[in-house]
Design a protein around this motif. Sequence first.
Motif, PDB file in Angstrom:
ATOM      1  N   ILE A 168       0.873  -1.175   0.000  1.00  0.00           N
ATOM      2  CA  ILE A 168       0.000   0.000   0.000  1.00  0.00           C
ATOM      3  C   ILE A 168       0.914   1.230   0.000  1.00  0.00           C
ATOM      4  CG2 ILE A 168      -1.819  -1.155   1.346  1.00  0.00           C
ATOM      5  CD1 ILE A 168      -1.089   0.848   3.654  1.00  0.00           C
ATOM      6  N   GLU A 169       0.355   2.385  -0.331  1.00  0.00           N
ATOM      7  CA  GLU A 169       1.067   3.645  -0.135  1.00  0.00           C
ATOM      8  C   GLU A 169       0.129   4.652   0.498  1.00  0.00           C
ATOM      9  OE1 GLU A 169       4.565   3.502  -3.581  1.00  0.00           O
ATOM     10  OE2 GLU A 169       3.234   5.215  -3.506  1.00  0.00           O
ATOM     11  N   THR A 170       0.693   5.472   1.361  1.00  0.00           N
ATOM     12  CA  THR A 170      -0.075   6.540   1.998  1.00  0.00           C
ATOM     13  C   THR A 170       0.579   7.870   1.635  1.00  0.00           C
ATOM     14  OG1 THR A 170       1.243   6.413   4.022  1.00  0.00           O
ATOM     15  CG2 THR A 170      -0.711   5.005   3.921  1.00  0.00           C
ATOM     16  N   VAL A 225      -7.917   2.007  10.114  1.00  0.00           N
ATOM     17  CA  VAL A 225      -9.153   2.502  10.700  1.00  0.00           C
ATOM     18  C   VAL A 225      -9.998   3.212   9.639  1.00  0.00           C
ATOM     19  CG1 VAL A 225     -10.150   4.019  12.452  1.00  0.00           C
ATOM     20  CG2 VAL A 225      -8.081   2.705  12.964  1.00  0.00           C
ATOM     21  N   GLN A 226      -9.340   4.026   8.819  1.00  0.00           N
ATOM     22  CA  GLN A 226     -10.081   4.778   7.802  1.00  0.00           C
ATOM     23  C   GLN A 226     -10.749   3.855   6.782  1.00  0.00           C
ATOM     24  OE1 GLN A 226      -7.854   8.091   6.191  1.00  0.00           O
ATOM     25  NE2 GLN A 226      -9.192   8.267   4.420  1.00  0.00           N
ATOM     26  N   HIS A 227     -10.087   2.756   6.461  1.00  0.00           N
ATOM     27  CA  HIS A 227     -10.602   1.856   5.417  1.00  0.00           C
ATOM     28  C   HIS A 227     -11.154   0.564   6.006  1.00  0.00           C
ATOM     29  CE1 HIS A 227      -8.827   4.432   2.285  1.00  0.00           C
ATOM     30  NE2 HIS A 227      -7.797   4.549   3.096  1.00  0.00           N
ATOM     31  N   ARG A 257      -3.690   4.494  10.862  1.00  0.00           N
ATOM     32  CA  ARG A 257      -4.718   5.413  10.353  1.00  0.00           C
ATOM     33  C   ARG A 257      -5.419   4.815   9.135  1.00  0.00           C
ATOM     34  NH1 ARG A 257      -5.158   7.047   5.650  1.00  0.00           N
ATOM     35  NH2 ARG A 257      -2.959   7.584   5.477  1.00  0.00           N
ATOM     36  N   TYR A 258      -4.644   4.193   8.248  1.00  0.00           N
ATOM     37  CA  TYR A 258      -5.184   3.562   7.039  1.00  0.00           C
ATOM     38  C   TYR A 258      -6.171   2.458   7.403  1.00  0.00           C
ATOM     39  CZ  TYR A 258      -5.145   1.004   2.567  1.00  0.00           C
ATOM     40  OH  TYR A 258      -5.507   0.367   1.408  1.00  0.00           O
ATOM     41  N   GLN A 290     -10.346  -6.762   4.368  1.00  0.00           N
ATOM     42  CA  GLN A 290     -10.635  -8.112   4.822  1.00  0.00           C
ATOM     43  C   GLN A 290      -9.543  -8.473   5.826  1.00  0.00           C
ATOM     44  OE1 GLN A 290     -13.213 -10.058   3.767  1.00  0.00           O
ATOM     45  NE2 GLN A 290     -12.597 -11.693   5.159  1.00  0.00           N
ATOM     46  N   LEU A 291      -9.918  -8.780   7.044  1.00  0.00           N
ATOM     47  CA  LEU A 291      -8.935  -9.171   8.046  1.00  0.00           C
ATOM     48  C   LEU A 291      -8.714 -10.679   8.003  1.00  0.00           C
ATOM     49  CD1 LEU A 291      -9.976  -6.962  11.089  1.00  0.00           C
ATOM     50  CD2 LEU A 291      -8.209  -6.536   9.392  1.00  0.00           C
ATOM     51  N   PRO A 292      -7.532 -11.184   8.292  1.00  0.00           N
ATOM     52  CA  PRO A 292      -6.309 -10.439   8.576  1.00  0.00           C
ATOM     53  C   PRO A 292      -5.820  -9.669   7.350  1.00  0.00           C
ATOM     54  CG  PRO A 292      -5.818 -12.773   8.357  1.00  0.00           C
ATOM     55  CD  PRO A 292      -7.309 -12.643   8.346  1.00  0.00           C
ATOM     56  N   PHE A 293      -5.244  -8.490   7.594  1.00  0.00           N
ATOM     57  CA  PHE A 293      -4.755  -7.641   6.510  1.00  0.00           C
ATOM     58  C   PHE A 293      -3.230  -7.637   6.542  1.00  0.00           C
ATOM     59  CE2 PHE A 293      -3.871  -3.177   4.932  1.00  0.00           C
ATOM     60  CZ  PHE A 293      -4.075  -3.485   3.588  1.00  0.00           C
ATOM     61  N   LYS A 294      -2.651  -8.143   5.454  1.00  0.00           N
ATOM     62  CA  LYS A 294      -1.194  -8.216   5.352  1.00  0.00           C
ATOM     63  C   LYS A 294      -0.731  -7.150   4.368  1.00  0.00           C
ATOM     64  CE  LYS A 294       0.408 -12.591   5.046  1.00  0.00           C
ATOM     65  NZ  LYS A 294       0.523 -13.981   4.522  1.00  0.00           N
ATOM     66  N   ASP A 311      -4.746   7.571  -0.435  1.00  0.00           N
ATOM     67  CA  ASP A 311      -4.170   6.283  -0.071  1.00  0.00           C
ATOM     68  C   ASP A 311      -4.278   5.378  -1.287  1.00  0.00           C
ATOM     69  OD1 ASP A 311      -3.590   6.655   2.665  1.00  0.00           O
ATOM     70  OD2 ASP A 311      -5.679   6.313   3.218  1.00  0.00           O
ATOM     71  N   PHE A 312      -3.302   4.476  -1.450  1.00  0.00           N
ATOM     72  CA  PHE A 312      -3.396   3.481  -2.520  1.00  0.00           C
ATOM     73  C   PHE A 312      -3.493   2.095  -1.916  1.00  0.00           C
ATOM     74  CE2 PHE A 312      -1.287   7.131  -4.490  1.00  0.00           C
ATOM     75  CZ  PHE A 312      -2.189   7.363  -5.513  1.00  0.00           C
ATOM     76  N   LYS A 346     -13.028   9.897  13.497  1.00  0.00           N
ATOM     77  CA  LYS A 346     -12.598   9.049  12.377  1.00  0.00           C
ATOM     78  C   LYS A 346     -11.434   9.721  11.654  1.00  0.00           C
ATOM     79  CE  LYS A 346     -13.754   6.386   8.443  1.00  0.00           C
ATOM     80  NZ  LYS A 346     -14.701   5.767   7.546  1.00  0.00           N
ATOM     81  N   MET A 387      -2.360  -0.276  -6.050  1.00  0.00           N
ATOM     82  CA  MET A 387      -0.901  -0.348  -6.176  1.00  0.00           C
ATOM     83  C   MET A 387      -0.492  -1.302  -7.294  1.00  0.00           C
ATOM     84  SD  MET A 387       0.805   1.638  -4.135  1.00  0.00           S
ATOM     85  CE  MET A 387       2.421   0.863  -4.163  1.00  0.00           C
ATOM     86  N   PHE A 412      -6.935   5.481  17.329  1.00  0.00           N
ATOM     87  CA  PHE A 412      -7.859   6.010  16.318  1.00  0.00           C
ATOM     88  C   PHE A 412      -9.270   5.444  16.490  1.00  0.00           C
ATOM     89  CE2 PHE A 412      -3.694   6.349  14.062  1.00  0.00           C
ATOM     90  CZ  PHE A 412      -3.625   7.736  14.085  1.00  0.00           C
ATOM     91  N   GLY A 416      -5.027  -8.046  12.738  1.00  0.00           N
ATOM     92  CA  GLY A 416      -6.277  -8.795  12.776  1.00  0.00           C
ATOM     93  C   GLY A 416      -6.079 -10.277  12.987  1.00  0.00           C
TER      94      GLY A 416
END
Lengths: 457, 457
Positions: free
Chosen positions: A39-41, A110-112, A107-108, A117-121, B11-12, B2, B17, A327, A151
């Motif tokens: 991912i990128e933030t 919580v925001q998304h 932050r990512y 889908q958890l677990p999130f790798k 965010d990507f 939030k 990505m 958050f 998660g």
Amino acid sequence: MKPSIPKGTRDFSPAEMARRNYIFNTIRDVFALYGYNPIETPAMENLSTLMGKYGEEGDKLLFKILNSGDFLRGADKGLIEAGDTNRLAAQLCEKGLRYDLTVPFARYVVQHRNELQLPFKRYQIQPVWRADRPQKGRYREFYQCDADVVGSDSLLNEVELLQIVDEVFRRLKIRIILKLNNRKVLAGFAELIGAPDKIIDITVAIDKLDKIGLENVNAELLERGLSQQQVETLQPILAISGTLEERLDALASLLATSEVGLKGVEELREVTAGVMALGLDAELDLDVSLARGLNYYTGTIIEVKARDVQIGSITGGGRYDNLTGVFGMPGLSGVGISFGADRIYDVLNALDLYPAEARTATQVMFVNFGAAEAAASMAMMKQMRSMGVSCEIYPDAAKMKKQMAYANAVAVPYVAMVGESEMAQGKMALKNMASGEQQLLFPAEAASVISKSLFKN
Amino acid sequence: MKPSIPKGTRDFSPAEMARRNYIFNTIRDVFALYGYNPIETPAMENLSTLMGKYGEEGDKLLFKILNSGDFLRGADKGLIEAGDTNRLAAQLCEKGLRYDLTVPFARYVVQHRNELQLPFKRYQIQPVWRADRPQKGRYREFYQCDADVVGSDSLLNEVELLQIVDEVFRRLKIRIILKLNNRKVLAGFAELIGAPDKIIDITVAIDKLDKIGLENVNAELLERGLSQQQVETLQPILAISGTLEERLDALASLLATSEVGLKGVEELREVTAGVMALGLDAELDLDVSLARGLNYYTGTIIEVKARDVQIGSITGGGRYDNLTGVFGMPGLSGVGISFGADRIYDVLNALDLYPAEARTATQVMFVNFGAAEAAASMAMMKQMRSMGVSCEIYPDAAKMKKQMAYANAVAVPYVAMVGESEMAQGKMALKNMASGEQQLLFPAEAASVISKSLFKN
């Protein structure tokens, strides 16, 4: 007026980029093999996201971005007169540059939360910025390479992250010591001496065991308010030795009265057994004095040191149980690892471990003998590029000496010459710059010679 | 509370990505085939490097970074009272975020002039930041992908950059129109009508030919101070038609009295002949109304449009003769191209042109049936990873339904099941998620099945 860049920042030349990309690509490839996705933030986060997450000192090290337009609007004139720059900064700036990848990741998540889908790798390889005093090996802009899974509290995640560490350094050919500890074991020590509130003091002190020795650690423990009796109770723990197995057994018997301590030992057993069953290149080490990121980690603690270069930790990580709580999303457990790209770069330089592919792009430079020859060369280059060979032609029909100086400066492994007679045959004279050997070849033959020779290295 | 991110930033996600990396990797691969090497410069530049390079409007769009510590020290109290935020900002901030990659590149060339071998071919793929009002398709943080060569005025560089453009879009399967013009031709128009000082006015007006039509262009030319006679002199130029060859001939005869104009036509001939001799997938178009970056470009001007999607220019570039003059290094000629990653992303989305590899990493997910089965699975995964297959195991022995929901969410093409009976045989049940087909396979067989099927797409 000679231009320059802000102190603590760096330009990366093509040669440096090739080496850095070798490191990043190695890490990226291994992350991907283990199912971690990138991912990128944004570089800029709201200051409300960043402030208060790195302690008071950290807040000062955030680079803050001046609001656009009339940034004085809404600023408290009293603060200006009082020179209260800390509070004033928060009024002049809404945004700051990210300080690490962990808080933006939290932050990512919580925001998304509704899309994930958890677990999130995820992995994330991006620069971070800190207004630290620049010094050797410490920069104001540097890359972090983090992989985390949130998660899931399964220790299989720890096992996989250790496999990732092992595989990355195996590929980089850096011999490492993989040090493990567990926050619960540290909590056990504090329980054992009847001072659970002293866990930070104990760990800060014993974390220095390697550097300052047992005597000084004991002195510091007394200074930090432990009694002589408590310090003595800790001595057998600090003296634990033997094989990994023996040390785990000793630890378990010393911590027999501490439930949390035993849980920590149990987790260490499961993780170490898991990685050892799969086979490990790295030397695995239990280090009960390891306490990095103590305010943060709640279970496994990981640290990696290079065996052949004296340098600090080159990778670190651990498990945390409340990354996203701040958050408003409590109870999400995660575990992560962070590779220190700059230190790994220094280690590879010190050991001269860069492979041939970690160099600049061009594989063959065509000498420019004039318009007609250049046109013929470019047709050949088109064919060779379609076979994956990186080519360039010296753009001007300059003197041979100048063209060869360029070829040497960019360190091309091959030079091709298409003069009148070669042109007539549709061939080139291909010169291997290392051996000096020269062959008359069709473009497809040349491409094949070059590809083979460069794969051999 | 939030959490959110600053407006105009993004965010990507892993899926985004994968698509973006497909674009970046395609561009990077082609740059490398043509002997362009990467560099990177810091996100922060000294404001003295950035200010005054993008016009007054541009200065306002720079993100400025508040000085660390006592930023009020040295600030003029009078400016605070007067609310003169423009001048005050320069006192509170020494650094700013880069606005494009061109100015940092120029700064790089001058700063490192003694280490560089000219001609210097570099590419740079990094984000830039602009405090623009965010709107659809316009962001405050976005990537630029630039390739430039400086220190050579050979038109072979133009030919190669056009080949690069052609090859990038051929690989991305986007059909394009490659529009060419030359600043010297535009100067010729101004000379032709006896108004060389009116070149900016003329080109700004005729640049709009596509959008507003001939009549409105003529009206604007009159508005901008041209006489009726001068506007009439321009009409045959604006009406040029026919094949590329015919249009170049017509242009040459119309510009017969302008030395600079004829030089421009000559350069266009050489460049177009060069690329056409090598073969081009793109449609090549001469567009005498093309005038992007006029304050900047001094020769060739390049613009790329997608043929099948209505969107602005997706790539642009040109030759400049004084990139580094502002930093005290005059007379260095260069030519460059810049790919618009965000618009290319939109075009690929609109045409649904992403290949199968532009998706998330994991190729096979192992179902977790419990500790013993997980351990057996992980040994198999280790083997498959060594064969290049990206694997993950669901970290907890959760309900099958939950594990399969995860597999679907991350869109893994294969799921592997190692239950008791498979474990006994050292095999897995490998399920193709698209076809539903299931096979009982050893790890090496499974790796080979997966690799083959994914390469076919």
